[in-house]
Design an enzyme around this catalytic site. Structure first.
Site, short mmCIF file in Angstrom:
data_model
loop_
_atom_site.label_atom_id
_atom_site.label_comp_id
_atom_site.label_asym_id
_atom_site.label_seq_id
_atom_site.Cartn_x
_atom_site.Cartn_y
_atom_site.Cartn_z
N CYS A 2 73.76 8.51 -22.85
CA CYS A 2 73.05 8.14 -24.08
C CYS A 2 71.57 7.88 -23.79
O CYS A 2 71.18 7.59 -22.68
CB CYS A 2 73.60 6.88 -24.75
SG CYS A 2 75.37 6.94 -25.00
N ARG A 27 70.15 13.59 -22.79
CA ARG A 27 71.04 12.57 -22.27
C ARG A 27 72.38 12.50 -23.02
O ARG A 27 73.30 11.78 -22.64
CB ARG A 27 70.38 11.19 -22.34
CG ARG A 27 69.10 11.11 -21.55
CD ARG A 27 68.47 9.76 -21.70
NE ARG A 27 69.26 8.72 -21.08
CZ ARG A 27 69.21 8.40 -19.80
NH1 ARG A 27 68.39 9.05 -19.00
NH2 ARG A 27 69.96 7.43 -19.30
N TRP A 74 76.16 10.17 -25.89
CA TRP A 74 77.15 10.96 -25.17
C TRP A 74 78.41 10.10 -25.16
O TRP A 74 78.44 9.02 -24.59
CB TRP A 74 76.68 11.24 -23.74
CG TRP A 74 77.57 12.18 -22.99
CD1 TRP A 74 77.65 13.53 -23.12
CD2 TRP A 74 78.52 11.83 -21.97
NE1 TRP A 74 78.58 14.05 -22.26
CE2 TRP A 74 79.13 13.04 -21.53
CE3 TRP A 74 78.91 10.64 -21.37
CZ2 TRP A 74 80.09 13.08 -20.53
CZ3 TRP A 74 79.88 10.67 -20.37
CH2 TRP A 74 80.46 11.88 -19.97
N ASN A 100 73.30 1.92 -24.04
CA ASN A 100 73.60 3.00 -23.10
C ASN A 100 74.33 2.37 -21.92
O ASN A 100 73.74 1.54 -21.22
CB ASN A 100 72.29 3.65 -22.63
CG ASN A 100 72.48 4.56 -21.43
OD1 ASN A 100 73.55 5.14 -21.26
ND2 ASN A 100 71.47 4.69 -20.60
N GLY A 101 75.59 2.72 -21.72
CA GLY A 101 76.35 2.14 -20.62
C GLY A 101 77.80 1.97 -21.01
O GLY A 101 78.26 2.56 -21.98
N GLU A 484 76.68 26.95 -6.28
CA GLU A 484 75.69 26.58 -7.31
C GLU A 484 75.59 27.67 -8.38
O GLU A 484 75.48 27.38 -9.57
CB GLU A 484 74.33 26.34 -6.63
CG GLU A 484 73.16 26.04 -7.55
CD GLU A 484 73.35 24.81 -8.43
OE1 GLU A 484 74.30 24.06 -8.25
OE2 GLU A 484 72.51 24.63 -9.35
N LYS A 488 76.31 27.01 -12.33
CA LYS A 488 75.34 27.30 -13.40
C LYS A 488 76.00 28.13 -14.50
O LYS A 488 75.82 27.86 -15.68
CB LYS A 488 74.12 28.07 -12.86
CG LYS A 488 73.15 27.29 -12.02
CD LYS A 488 72.30 26.30 -12.79
CE LYS A 488 72.91 24.95 -12.91
NZ LYS A 488 72.79 23.98 -11.85
N GLU A 491 78.51 25.95 -16.49
CA GLU A 491 77.89 24.91 -17.31
C GLU A 491 77.33 25.45 -18.61
O GLU A 491 77.48 24.83 -19.65
CB GLU A 491 76.70 24.28 -16.55
CG GLU A 491 77.07 23.27 -15.52
CD GLU A 491 75.83 22.57 -14.99
OE1 GLU A 491 74.95 23.22 -14.41
OE2 GLU A 491 75.75 21.34 -15.16
N HIS A 507 92.18 34.39 1.96
CA HIS A 507 93.23 33.37 2.07
C HIS A 507 93.72 32.91 0.70
O HIS A 507 94.31 31.84 0.59
CB HIS A 507 92.72 32.19 2.89
CG HIS A 507 92.36 32.57 4.28
ND1 HIS A 507 93.28 32.88 5.25
CD2 HIS A 507 91.14 32.76 4.86
CE1 HIS A 507 92.67 33.21 6.37
NE2 HIS A 507 91.35 33.16 6.16
N LYS A 606 72.65 15.06 -19.15
CA LYS A 606 71.80 15.25 -17.98
C LYS A 606 72.09 14.28 -16.85
O LYS A 606 72.22 14.67 -15.70
CB LYS A 606 70.34 15.11 -18.44
CG LYS A 606 69.32 15.39 -17.35
CD LYS A 606 69.22 16.86 -17.06
CE LYS A 606 68.28 17.16 -15.92
NZ LYS A 606 68.56 18.49 -15.37
C1 AGP Z 1 73.51 20.14 -12.75
O1 AGP Z 1 73.31 21.38 -13.36
C2 AGP Z 1 74.46 19.29 -13.40
N1 AGP Z 1 74.21 19.11 -14.78
C3 AGP Z 1 75.04 18.11 -12.65
O2 AGP Z 1 75.97 18.64 -11.77
C4 AGP Z 1 74.08 17.18 -11.86
O3 AGP Z 1 73.55 17.87 -10.77
C5 AGP Z 1 74.84 15.94 -11.39
O4 AGP Z 1 75.30 15.25 -12.51
C6 AGP Z 1 74.02 15.04 -10.52
O5 AGP Z 1 72.92 14.51 -11.17
P1 AGP Z 1 71.76 13.80 -10.39
O6 AGP Z 1 71.14 14.79 -9.48
O7 AGP Z 1 70.80 13.32 -11.45
O8 AGP Z 1 72.36 12.65 -9.62
#
Ligand code: AGP
Length: 611
Positions: A2, A27, A74, A100-101, A484, A488, A491, A507, A606
């Site tokens: 949030c 966020r 969120w 937020n929390g 990675e 991507k 996501e 394997h 994020k």
């Molecule tokens: C990255 O594309 C992601 N959205 C996510 O995996 C992110 O890297 C992860 O939540 C860690 O975040 P941070 O680097 O702010 O700790």
């Protein structure tokens, strides 16, 4: 997660709050809402879904005010809906709260308040704050006293903003565990979860620390600790500018951020690599040669994309510094009793510096007497305040939820750290360090070349975007890049994708190979290229189709692959920094073709500030 924002001053609050929410929407975007004091009365506007719905609602039903709060959500407790949207109010609707929390003792407090006659209107934990503050907000009691008593009862994490129509020119805010910043203007003051929301108004900020409470009015800011004693803190000056947090002509933040990478690497290296004697200058890491020589083990701890950076970091640290290095998911590290002691260096890698699991891992490492260092992108974030040392990545604000430029900045920072440790431990000669530094300094120029593949990748994405599954293969230092690339794609395009060490394919995953699953293979020149070519052959033998990253001039890979992306010649040690770019672009273009919301993919946020 949030995002929260608040304003008190002389200007119209609503446009400032909506603009702030737009900057914080990364966020969370399950719902959005505003609470303002308008002609002495508390007014709310709340909507399920993205901020644009709230903007439309406010246009239909305008509000005038010079004080207010905003929230973008969120969802954790309670599904996304209008009732669960913040701000939440007390029963008579005279005070409102944004949060937020997570409140961990939500159930107990809920029952206690219900017994006392409070009626709940949502399924959220956050609503507890509204009623609890109301309980302590007796006639004659200032709002800040009621908030202080309420937060003392709460277990869990919060950044909180509260307004009340009884004290219409005041916002009270408090934090424990979730980020909170105060923006300082001229007779106007702001609160926000993150810097971009403040940049159009001010660059002078106060970072609120855990268990502190702040009162803002048009007359000024009063910061106090948990016991109510005044805290005096010098403001920080933010060097990011407002334009960095805008799209700058690009269709999406993600694309802009991909294209910013050459500059980001230059900024991350600037002032840290000296041409003299192969020295790396990392003053803020606070690591002496004696401490480095004392380390028996290094732990790299992170989540998500930052964890992929850690995997590359292991290769670099072990090969350049010769110190055994382990990589951990933060969420596992904190619960597995890691063998960490005073001879360990624990490096927490995080773009945001706020990820709950990584922050908890940092606290666990400190409890076990380890030296801690954070590689982080956000000035003043929780991790930078808790770790013994910080190595900032200078990526600037990253708004796209899918991390791109922050990742390559982390790779550059890890490279610097590996060189630094190598020199301090005596494992790396000045001559070898200088060679590595020269390679690193060449990365931005090579990145510019790689970015020219964009148009070709856009064409490839038109051929591939309808596939339902992808496999990404890499070996050695490029295995994390396969992970990675797959992350991507998952996501932002919602396509199932798996990253795998190429040698492991036989394997198990080889059973999946058929003509409907493209296999993206990292096949640039390296010490393991021959092996990767054998893996490509294994895919082709089973009628799979291969998209390969290949070094320009290589003749063998293009003969076997269905499609290739040509990469400039580069040393293997820096190849992750470059090979990841085409994979970011591929994910981006596939997602755009599928009509996905690239910058705000579903279900994600994020920074994950909850466990
Ligand atoms: C990255 O594309 C992601 N959205 C996510 O995996 C992110 O890297 C992860 O939540 C860690 O975040 P941070 O680097 O702010 O700790």
């Amino acid at each position: 997660m949030c995002g929260i924002v608040g304003y008190v001053g002389q200007q119209e609050a609503v446009p400032i709050l909506l603009d702030g929410l737009q900057k914080l929407e990364y966020r969370g975007y399950d719902s959005a809402g505003l609470a303002v004091i308008s002609r002495g009365r508390l007014e709310l506007r709340r909507c399920q879904g993205k901020l644009k719905h709230l903007v439309e609602l406010v246009a239909r039903s305008p509000l005038k005010s010079v004080v207010g709060l905003g929230h973008t959500r969120w969802a954790t407790h309670g599904r996304p809906s209008e009732e669960n949207a913040h701000p939440h109010t007390n029963t008579d609707g005279t005070l409102a709260v944004v949060h937020n929390g997570i409140i961990e003792n939500d159930r107990a407090l809920h029952q206690e308040l219900e017994k006392a006659g409070y009626k709940f209107a949502s399924d959220t934990d956050s609503e507890v704050f509204a009623h609890l503050i109301d309980k302590y907000y007796r006639p004659g009691t200032p709002l800040e006293t009621a908030v202080r008593r309420a937060v003392a009862r709460v277990k869990g994490t919060f950044a909180l903003g509260v307004v009340s129509q009884r004290e219409p020119q005041k916002i009270v805010a408090a934090r424990r565990g979730s980020p909170l910043i105060v923006g300082l203007g001229n007779k106007e003051f702001f609160i926000a979860s993150d810097v971009p929301a403040l940049l159009p108004h001010t660059r002078e900020v106060l970072y609120v620390a855990d268990n502190e409470l702040v009162v803002i009015t048009p007359a000024g800011v009063k910061l106090t600790n948990a016991e109510g004693r005044a805290v005096v803190r010098k403001p920080d000056h933010i060097t990011w500018d407002a334009l960095q947090a805008e799209k700058g002509g690009y269709k999406h933040f993600m694309l802009k951020e991909i294209f910013e990478q050459p500059q980001v690497i230059e900024d991350t290296l600037r002032g840290r690599v000296s041409g003299l004697g192969g020295e790396v200058i990392l003053d803020s890491a606070h690591l002496t040669a004696a401490e480095v020589k004392n380390f028996r083990r290094i732990f790299l701890v992170a989540c998500g994309t930052s964890w992929h950076a850690a995997l590359v970091g292991k290769f670099l640290i072990e090969s350049l510094a010769g110190i055994p290095t382990e990589v951990d998911f933060a969420s596992e590290f904190r619960y597995r009793s890691p063998l960490v002691d005073r001879q360990s260096l624990v490096v927490l890698i995080s773009q945001s510096g706020e990820t709950a699991d990584t922050l908890a891992a940092l606290q666990e490492a400190k409890k076990r007497q380890a030296q801690t260092l954070t590689i982080c992108n956000v000035l003043g974030s929780s991790m930078t305040r808790e770790a013994h040392g910080t190595l900032y990545t200078h990526a600037g604000p990253e708004i796209g939820v899918a991390s791109t430029k922050a990742f390559t900045a982390q790779l550059a920072a890890l490279h610097l750290l590996a060189l630094f440790l190598g020199r301090k431990s005596g494992n790396l000669s000045a001559a070898k360090a200088t060679v590595h530094m020269d390679r690193l300094r060449g990365v931005p120029r090579l990145m510019e070349k790689v970015l020219k593949t964009d148009a070709h990748i856009q064409e490839l994405s038109a051929l591939l975007f309808k596939n339902k599954d992808f496999l990404y293969l890499g070996r050695g230092i490029n295995y994390p890049i396969a992970l990675e690339g797959a992350l991507k794609l998952k996501e932002i395009s919602y396509i199932h994708a798996e990253g795998y060490p190429a040698g492991e394919m036989k394997h198990g995953p080889i059973a999946l190979i058929d003509g409907r699953m493209p296999v993206v293979t990292l096949a640039t020149n390296s010490s393991v290229l021959e092996k990767v070519i054998s893996n490509i052959q294994e895919v082709k033998t089973r009628d799979g189709s291969v998209l390969a990253l290949v070094t320009r001039g290589n003749r063998e890979v293009p003969k076997k692959a269905d499609w290739v992306i040509e990469m400039p010649p580069m040393e293997e040690s820096i190849s992750p920094l470059l090979n990841v770019i085409p994979l970011q672009l591929l994910a981006y273009h596939v997602a755009v073709k599928r009509g996905c919301d690239v910058d705000q993919p579903r279900n994600l946020a994020k920074s994950v500030t909850v466990e």
